[in-house]
Write an enzyme that holds these catalytic residues in place. Sequence first.
Site, PDB file in Angstrom:
ATOM      1  N   ILE A   1       0.946  -1.169  -0.504  1.00  0.00           N
ATOM      2  CA  ILE A   1      -0.180  -0.008  -0.181  1.00  0.00           C
ATOM      3  C   ILE A   1       0.407   1.072  -0.227  1.00  0.00           C
ATOM      4  O   ILE A   1       0.613   2.166  -0.621  1.00  0.00           O
ATOM      5  CB  ILE A   1      -0.596   0.153   1.048  1.00  0.00           C
ATOM      6  CG1 ILE A   1      -1.896  -0.923   1.270  1.00  0.00           C
ATOM      7  CG2 ILE A   1      -1.698   1.085   1.697  1.00  0.00           C
ATOM      8  CD1 ILE A   1      -2.889  -1.476   1.908  1.00  0.00           C
TER       9      ILE A   1
ATOM     10  N   ASP B   1      14.333   1.295  12.010  1.00  0.00           N
ATOM     11  CA  ASP B   1      13.069   0.778  12.886  1.00  0.00           C
ATOM     12  C   ASP B   1      12.813   2.176  13.144  1.00  0.00           C
ATOM     13  O   ASP B   1      12.791   3.219  13.582  1.00  0.00           O
ATOM     14  CB  ASP B   1      12.984  -0.377  12.925  1.00  0.00           C
ATOM     15  CG  ASP B   1      14.551  -0.368  14.115  1.00  0.00           C
ATOM     16  OD1 ASP B   1      14.221   0.963  14.938  1.00  0.00           O
ATOM     17  OD2 ASP B   1      14.605  -1.835  14.605  1.00  0.00           O
TER      18      ASP B   1
ATOM     19  N   TYR C   1      -4.975 -11.014  14.496  1.00  0.00           N
ATOM     20  CA  TYR C   1      -4.358  -9.441  13.577  1.00  0.00           C
ATOM     21  C   TYR C   1      -4.941  -8.727  13.763  1.00  0.00           C
ATOM     22  O   TYR C   1      -5.668  -7.082  14.143  1.00  0.00           O
ATOM     23  CB  TYR C   1      -4.155 -10.104  12.285  1.00  0.00           C
ATOM     24  CG  TYR C   1      -3.990  -8.778  11.617  1.00  0.00           C
ATOM     25  CD1 TYR C   1      -2.920  -8.412  10.899  1.00  0.00           C
ATOM     26  CD2 TYR C   1      -5.499  -8.636  10.640  1.00  0.00           C
ATOM     27  CE1 TYR C   1      -2.802  -7.670  10.543  1.00  0.00           C
ATOM     28  CE2 TYR C   1      -4.917  -7.764   9.996  1.00  0.00           C
ATOM     29  CZ  TYR C   1      -3.575  -7.351   9.192  1.00  0.00           C
ATOM     30  OH  TYR C   1      -3.782  -6.137   8.350  1.00  0.00           O
TER      31      TYR C   1
ATOM     32  N   LYS D   1      -5.517  -4.845  15.291  1.00  0.00           N
ATOM     33  CA  LYS D   1      -5.694  -3.351  14.803  1.00  0.00           C
ATOM     34  C   LYS D   1      -7.084  -2.569  15.327  1.00  0.00           C
ATOM     35  O   LYS D   1      -6.683  -1.541  15.280  1.00  0.00           O
ATOM     36  CB  LYS D   1      -6.478  -3.886  13.338  1.00  0.00           C
ATOM     37  CG  LYS D   1      -5.808  -4.810  12.459  1.00  0.00           C
ATOM     38  CD  LYS D   1      -4.829  -3.515  12.157  1.00  0.00           C
ATOM     39  CE  LYS D   1      -4.065  -3.575  10.494  1.00  0.00           C
ATOM     40  NZ  LYS D   1      -2.353  -3.328  10.925  1.00  0.00           N
TER      41      LYS D   1
ATOM     42  N   ASN E   1      -9.695  -6.030   1.098  1.00  0.00           N
ATOM     43  CA  ASN E   1      -9.059  -6.610   0.325  1.00  0.00           C
ATOM     44  C   ASN E   1      -8.347  -5.973  -0.968  1.00  0.00           C
ATOM     45  O   ASN E   1      -8.854  -6.426  -1.641  1.00  0.00           O
ATOM     46  CB  ASN E   1      -9.715  -7.617   0.460  1.00  0.00           C
ATOM     47  CG  ASN E   1     -10.097  -8.965   1.309  1.00  0.00           C
ATOM     48  OD1 ASN E   1     -10.581  -8.896   2.196  1.00  0.00           O
ATOM     49  ND2 ASN E   1      -9.327  -9.869   1.468  1.00  0.00           N
TER      50      ASN E   1
ATOM     51  N   VAL F   1      -5.718 -13.477  -2.891  1.00  0.00           N
ATOM     52  CA  VAL F   1      -5.854 -14.095  -3.543  1.00  0.00           C
ATOM     53  C   VAL F   1      -5.875 -14.011  -4.662  1.00  0.00           C
ATOM     54  O   VAL F   1      -5.309 -14.603  -5.528  1.00  0.00           O
ATOM     55  CB  VAL F   1      -7.534 -14.745  -2.656  1.00  0.00           C
ATOM     56  CG1 VAL F   1      -8.348 -13.774  -3.766  1.00  0.00           C
ATOM     57  CG2 VAL F   1      -7.558 -16.786  -3.789  1.00  0.00           C
TER      58      VAL F   1
ATOM     59  N   ILE G   1      -8.407 -21.791   0.330  1.00  0.00           N
ATOM     60  CA  ILE G   1      -8.970 -22.366   1.280  1.00  0.00           C
ATOM     61  C   ILE G   1     -10.634 -22.169   1.377  1.00  0.00           C
ATOM     62  O   ILE G   1     -11.157 -21.098   0.720  1.00  0.00           O
ATOM     63  CB  ILE G   1      -8.348 -21.503   2.718  1.00  0.00           C
ATOM     64  CG1 ILE G   1      -6.812 -20.783   1.908  1.00  0.00           C
ATOM     65  CG2 ILE G   1      -8.426 -21.949   3.410  1.00  0.00           C
ATOM     66  CD1 ILE G   1      -5.809 -22.379   2.034  1.00  0.00           C
TER      67      ILE G   1
END
Length: 312
Positions: A13, A52, A140, A144, A169, A183, A200
Amino acid sequence: MYKYLLIGGNGFIGTNIIYKLLEKGRDVYCIDVYDSNTKNIDDKHFKSFINDLSDTDLVKELVDATDIIIYLASTSNVRDSSSDSLIELGNIESFINTLEIIKEYKNKKLILASSGGTVYGEPGDMPVNEDHCLMPISPYGIGKVCVENFLKYYSSKYGIKYVICRYSNPYGQFQNPFSGVGVINKVLYDYHAGNETEIIGNPDASVRDYIYISDLVDATLEVAENKSAENNIFNVGSGRGHSLTEILTEIESVLGYKLRLKKGNFGIENVSKIVLDITKINETVGWNPKIGLREGISLNNEWIKQILDVQK
């Protein structure tokens, strides 16, 4: 002419946002532990720092030099944090440390990349809007929600201006086809590489909201530079749900070829159905996605072919 800092900006992104900002003539700073996607950028408006977030002096300098901070840093995805939940502690700590720096600057705005595909869990009725309760089913997604809440707390206490973007997505150029995430990108890469693709779960029951990356970038910059979007949360997606079966059919149509597929196991951490309501962002800043699914797959396909040509 806003100056931007992208934290964790060398990923999928962030790279697309950087190229768009440079196209607009903006000054852009980036800090990331990787330089894979932006190391070849030669532009006087761009400065990259491979480091970092523990280098607080550097982060302070970069925050001080910029107006809008886009926070994309993350060391995990649904799959990784499902096998090692402690990964999320590092993500949360890094974000809080960044907030501790930004709180001293009252004139900055922070854009947080969150996950509309995970924070709502299994919402039932769809499309789901920003007011829906947050019930993530993966570490995850829990991570968030946690950083979202810390941002709202710091905004309330210290006056930090923010926008939270809950992305659906995304897919498209600069997405890493070797990571196994995404995907559309993965299926296209497997086809051109001559591999089978592991599917999956039940492809008819798995429904997602897919957004082409250029639309996501446009939405992010709209809310970043529009004062009416401040201190708000926005779903950023297509507003349409597509089953995995539909996605595979569209990909086969674009390729003109029958895909080679194999079945895999569906983890309990994976949301089965999620479609985002994008009414709020449309009404606030006038944004709507422009790239339809077929066009997006075609563009992604050209990107994959370009990667493979470079490898030859």
